[in-house]
Design a protein around this motif. Structure first.
Motif, short mmCIF file in Angstrom:
data_model
loop_
_atom_site.label_atom_id
_atom_site.label_comp_id
_atom_site.label_asym_id
_atom_site.label_seq_id
_atom_site.Cartn_x
_atom_site.Cartn_y
_atom_site.Cartn_z
N ILE A 153 13.61 -9.85 -9.02
CA ILE A 153 12.48 -8.72 -8.77
C ILE A 153 11.19 -9.56 -8.55
O ILE A 153 10.47 -9.23 -7.45
CB ILE A 153 12.34 -8.08 -9.82
N ILE B 67 11.15 -11.71 -5.24
CA ILE B 67 11.23 -10.88 -3.92
C ILE B 67 9.66 -10.28 -3.88
O ILE B 67 9.17 -9.93 -2.81
CB ILE B 67 12.28 -9.77 -4.19
N PHE B 68 9.09 -9.64 -5.10
CA PHE B 68 7.79 -9.26 -4.73
C PHE B 68 6.86 -10.16 -4.28
O PHE B 68 6.01 -10.10 -3.27
CB PHE B 68 7.27 -8.85 -6.08
N ASN C 3 7.18 -10.60 -0.46
CA ASN C 3 6.85 -9.36 0.10
C ASN C 3 5.52 -8.86 0.06
O ASN C 3 5.21 -7.85 0.77
CB ASN C 3 7.86 -8.40 0.20
N LEU C 4 4.76 -9.21 -1.02
CA LEU C 4 3.46 -8.48 -1.12
C LEU C 4 2.29 -9.05 -0.23
O LEU C 4 1.24 -9.21 -0.72
CB LEU C 4 3.09 -8.85 -2.53
N PRO D 44 1.38 -3.84 2.68
CA PRO D 44 0.24 -3.54 3.53
C PRO D 44 -0.98 -4.15 3.02
O PRO D 44 -1.95 -4.54 4.02
CB PRO D 44 -0.02 -2.00 3.35
#
Lengths: 307, 254, 357
Positions: free
Chosen positions: C131, C134-135, C138-139, C142
């Motif tokens: 987790i 992945i964050f 992808n952070l 926006p």
């Protein structure tokens, strides 16, 4: 609404693959308490063997259906032999050693298998020859293919076969007895070594089937594909309650559905903040939440503390 | 010497599925006494113990200890309140030395934390020395001081029982609960154990004793309670209990 | 306790000190700094392995997502000392913050999950590690926090009182390269970390950890609040991971999610188990061996193949990982308690096999 049905279908397909792989984890865990981390690699080997055999048969002019069956047979044979040797060579000498020892061995085997596959098949993505004609169906606005139907049906058949084996045969009874209490089972004349070997072989056979299905579903394969698939399947097994066959099947299907629906709706749910690349997170978050409320998984037996 | 109520169990009930392991068990233990809890196999003695010490949650009833209600399902709080126990099938920390086992018993009465340990502050070092000293004293008290540096699992059966008692005493209990301490002991060992329990009582600790050995219980206890099929059938002095018709029947299986 | 060292151990310490001081100069003699860097990473892995050892070795909790705390520490440093947000805080502020943030995540993960049985805990921690990764990946939208897969670059090096640990500098007439300077910093920190670990192991808390590992129910019955003590193990392990991550960030000058994949967690766990779980010298040995071995193989397998066959038969990269996997399997086969287990564990195993025979 269409997207809902569509994602349910995708989830079911992916979920049946998870379920087949999860069964391999859960059988070995139920009988000997080992997380066989190398199981995902067995699936990968199954896929790559099937590709090699099927492609060369097709290249030799054999009809596609026969070539496909030949590939499946080869994958089954290789995977079962691999599962058997894994147990015999790597895990059996470690019985009675500290709990984490076989885990590290499993990780070592996983690394070995991945790199062997890379040496044999190379670093590049391989394409899986299409075994079934590309027929599309439509139902309630959702599309699905013949391959998807086949995957769900074959998984169901394989799982029924397993259930029959475990609940209706002498070997199955020996397996259940060993899972309950190995010491007592062996006193009752059960050959523990044979039972454990059988669990590995049967689990690997399911992995081979899953390998062929993954290959024909995504139409590509790669030496690293086993790791994440294995991880997801293991998550599914734990979600259902590890060591429990029904749990592994339900956990697999459930995980497939959660992922598909999660990927379909995460954008809406988070107001556009999170995109569909957060799909992988869903599986783990659901797992953590489920285990917080049901510490032994959805269908796991409650293991009371004994004083 | 024997005075006010130390522990009062009121209407304790516990069932496992359909099996009623304990039904409405009420008993009182007074400060300073040795209280025996006996009964045939499967009568619910250990279940009662486990409910009291927080390993099980009772389905009904409550325990009052030293004037306060015992927390359910919180073994560590029960130990903090001053109830220590041994286990029927000895549970020592096998790969730690005898001395370390007793030192762990001091955990609940000491307070050094991570920061103290990292900095080795004066307070931490003093406390550690005190823990060690008290543990040595307790090993001496149960007469296994010469086994201090042996791993617990390598001790003889009788010595393991003694070590478990020493570990329990290290928590400074007001009530010491012994679950079949004489099980598997020969006559000599039982006699020595009896001496030890007598000594602990004389030093002011109240004792609850679960035992199979009726002779030991009758000779040692001030009062005795008898459980049969999960029910308390009598609670009285040994002389009365011994002659009670229901107790004789329970044991002879009439 | 004897406050005076025997002549033998005094001599030993002098020898080790001399070797530690000489090492970076010997490794840097050819002019290249590659091996100094490899040794620096080995020391970072010692930090990680010792941190995980608190969780797995001392308290007996199987953690398969440990690298997440390393990642948290690394990104904390990267965000607070780089042009990404234009923040450039000093080391004495960021390193503790990194440790605290990692510790917070440790507690966050631990508090709901520590009641789980061994293997369930393992998969939950594994999931947590994924987790986090992945964050991090992808952070970037926006709101761009982590800069996604590209990672964060131009991270400030460690600098203390105007003395920067990157770049070459002249000290007492000696020319020291960046990696060599970091080496000395790391060795100093490693000594500190080892002392802290030894002290923890032989403390009231260390004993409580061991008691929980041995028999959780008995530990509860003697009054150990197992939940809190386990949480403490998690928090301590996480803090060590956070500190190691911060230094990693500064040393590399660059972080990206790729460095914190599951295989890294597994690697650190393998170091702990292969070295000798719960035994600090063993864990250090495991960390050194497993971080050096793949690198040694990287430089070894190619030339050896050339010498033997005159050409490259097998891709050296996969051959080296193959040998590595094989080494894991073989060590576990012949040394199931690890290469250098604690004396008690060794006894335990020999007794077991003795009883079987």
């Amino acid at each position: 609404m269409d997207i809902f049905f569509q994602q349910v279908i995708n989830g079911l397909v992916q979920g049946s693959i998870y379920a087949l792989v999860a069964l391999g984890y859960t059988m070995v865990y139920g009988i000997m308490g080992l997380i066989n981390f190398a199981h995902g690699e067995v699936v990968m080997i199954g896929t790559l063997v099937a590709i090699a055999v099927t492609s060369s048969l097709i290249g030799a002019g054999v009809p596609v259906a026969v070539a496909g069956l030949g590939g499946l047979a080869a994958a089954l044979l290789v995977c079962m032999a691999l599962g058997w040797s894994l147990e015999r060579v790597a895990y059996r000498p470690l019985r009675g050693s500290p709990r984490l020892t076989p885990l590290i061995t499993a990780i070592g085997m996983s690394i070995i298998l991945q790199n062997l596959a890379m040496i044999i098949w190379g670093r590049n993505y391989l394409t899986f020859p299409p075994l079934l004609p590309k027929i599309n169906y439509e139902f309630a606005g959702a599309h699905f293919t013949l391959v998807q139907v086949a995957i769900v049906l074959i998984s169901a058949a394989a799982m029924s076969g397993l259930v029959f084996l475990v609940y209706r045969t002498r070997l199955g009874m020996a397996m259940r007895a060993t899972a309950q209490n190995p010491a007592v089972a062996s006193l009752m004349g059960v050959n523990i070594n044979r039972v454990i070997a059988a669990a590995f072989v049967v689990g690997s056979a399911l992995a081979a089937v899953a390998g062929v299905m993954v290959g024909s579903y995504y139409e590509i394969a790669h030496y690293q594909m086993g790791f994440m698939l294995g991880l997801k399947a293991f998550t599914a097994a734990v979600l259902g309650g590890i060591g429990n066959l029904a749990g592994a099947m339900a956990g697999g299907v459930l995980l497939g559905l959660i992922e598909a629906l999660g990927a379909g709706y995460i954008g809406d749910l988070s107001g556009g903040f999170l995109g569909s690349h957060y799909q992988d997170i869903f599986a783990f978050i659901v797992l953590i939440v489920v285990l917080m409320f049901k510490p032994s998984g959805l269908f796991g037996e409650k293991t009371g503390e004994r004083a | 010497m024997i005075g006010e109520v130390l522990l009062a169990a009121q209407g304790i009930a516990k069932h496992f599925g359909g099996v009623k392991a304990l039904q409405d068990v009420s008993l009182t233990i007074r400060r300073g006494e040795v209280y025996g809890l006996i009964g045939p196999n499967g009568a619910g003695k250990t279940t009662f113990f486990n409910c009291m010490t927080g390993l099980y949650v009772a389905d009904g009833g409550s325990f009052q200890f030293a004037g306060a209600r015992l927390a359910a399902h919180a073994p560590e709080q029960v130990a903090r309140c001053g109830i220590a126990r041994t286990f029927q099938n000895i549970r020592l920390f096998g790969n730690m030395t005898a001395l370390e086992n007793v030192m762990i018993g001091r955990h609940v009465r000491t307070k050094a934390g991570v920061v103290g340990a990292m900095l080795q502050t004066r307070a931490t070092r003093d406390e550690e020395a005190a823990i060690r000293q008290r543990a040595v004293e307790l090993l001496h008290y149960v007469r296994i001081e010469d086994r201090a540096d042996d791993l617990a699992k390598n001790l003889s059966y009788g010595d393991q029982r003694r070590l478990e008692i020493a570990r329990a005493l290290a928590t400074e209990p007001k009530l010491l609960c012994l679950d079949e301490p004489a099980a598997g002991m020969n006559a000599t060992e039982t006699a020595e154990l009896r001496e030890l329990i007598d000594g602990i009582r004389q030093d002011g600790t109240t004792i609850l004793l679960i035992e199979h050995d009726v002779k030991l219980v009758m000779g040692l206890c001030d009062r005795v309670a008898v459980l049969d099929y999960g029910k308390l059938i009598i609670e009285d002095v040994p002389a009365v209990v011994q002659k009670d018709q229901r107790v004789i029947e329970a044991y002879l299986g009439a | 306790m004897n406050k005076w060292l025997s002549p033998k151990s005094f001599f030993g310490i002098v020898l080790i000190t001399a070797a530690l001081v000489a090492l970076p100069f010997l490794l840097g003699m050819g002019g290249g700094q590659a091996w100094v860097r490899i040794v620096n990473f080995a020391i970072l892995y010692i930090f990680l392995a010792l941190g995980l050892n608190i969780v797995v070795g001392f308290a007996g909790l199987l953690d398969l997502g440990y690298i997440a705390f390393y990642a948290v520490g690394a990104y904390t440093w990267a965000l607070l000392a780089s042009p990404h947000f234009g923040i450039h805080w000093p080391v004495w502020a960021i390193l503790p913050i990194g440790a605290l943030v990692a510790c917070f995540f440790g507690v966050l993960l631990g508090s709901p999950t520590l009641k789980l049985r061994g293997d369930y805990l393992a998969i939950v921690t594994l999931g947590f590690g994924e987790i986090i990764r992945i964050f991090l990946n992808n952070l970037n939208a926006p709101v761009n926090i982590t800069n996604g897969p590209q990672g964060i670059t131009l991270i400030d090096p460690v600098s203390i009182g105007g003395f920067s640990f990157s770049g070459t500098s002249e000290i007492l007439g000696l020319t020291l390269s960046g990696p060599q300077k970091y080496y000395f910093l790391l060795v100093a920190l490693a000594i500190l970390v080892i002392i802290i670990n030894l002290r923890l192991q032989h403390s009231r808390i260390g004993r409580a950890w061991q008691a929980i590992r041995e028999d959780e129910i008995a530990a509860k019955a003697v009054g150990i609040n197992t939940r809190n003590i386990k949480l403490l193990a998690f928090a301590m392990g996480a803090s060590f991971g956070g500190i190691a991550g911060g230094i990693f960030s500064a040393m590399q000058g660059f972080v990206s999610p790729e460095s914190f994949s599951l295989i890294e967690s597994i690697m650190v766990l393998a170091m702990v188990v292969l070295g000798g779980m719960g035994h600090i010298p063993g864990v250090i040995l495991g960390a050194v061996l497993l971080s050096i071995l793949p690198e040694a193989l990287r430089y070894g397998v190619g030339p050896i193949q050339m010498a033997l066959f005159g050409k490259m038969l097998i891709d050296p990269e996969s051959l080296r990982m193959l040998v590595f996997g094989l080494a894991l399997v073989l060590v576990m086969r012949f040394k199931p308690a690890g290469i250098w287990p604690s004396p008690e564990r060794k006894r335990e195993l020999t007794e077991k096999s003795g009883a079987k025979a």
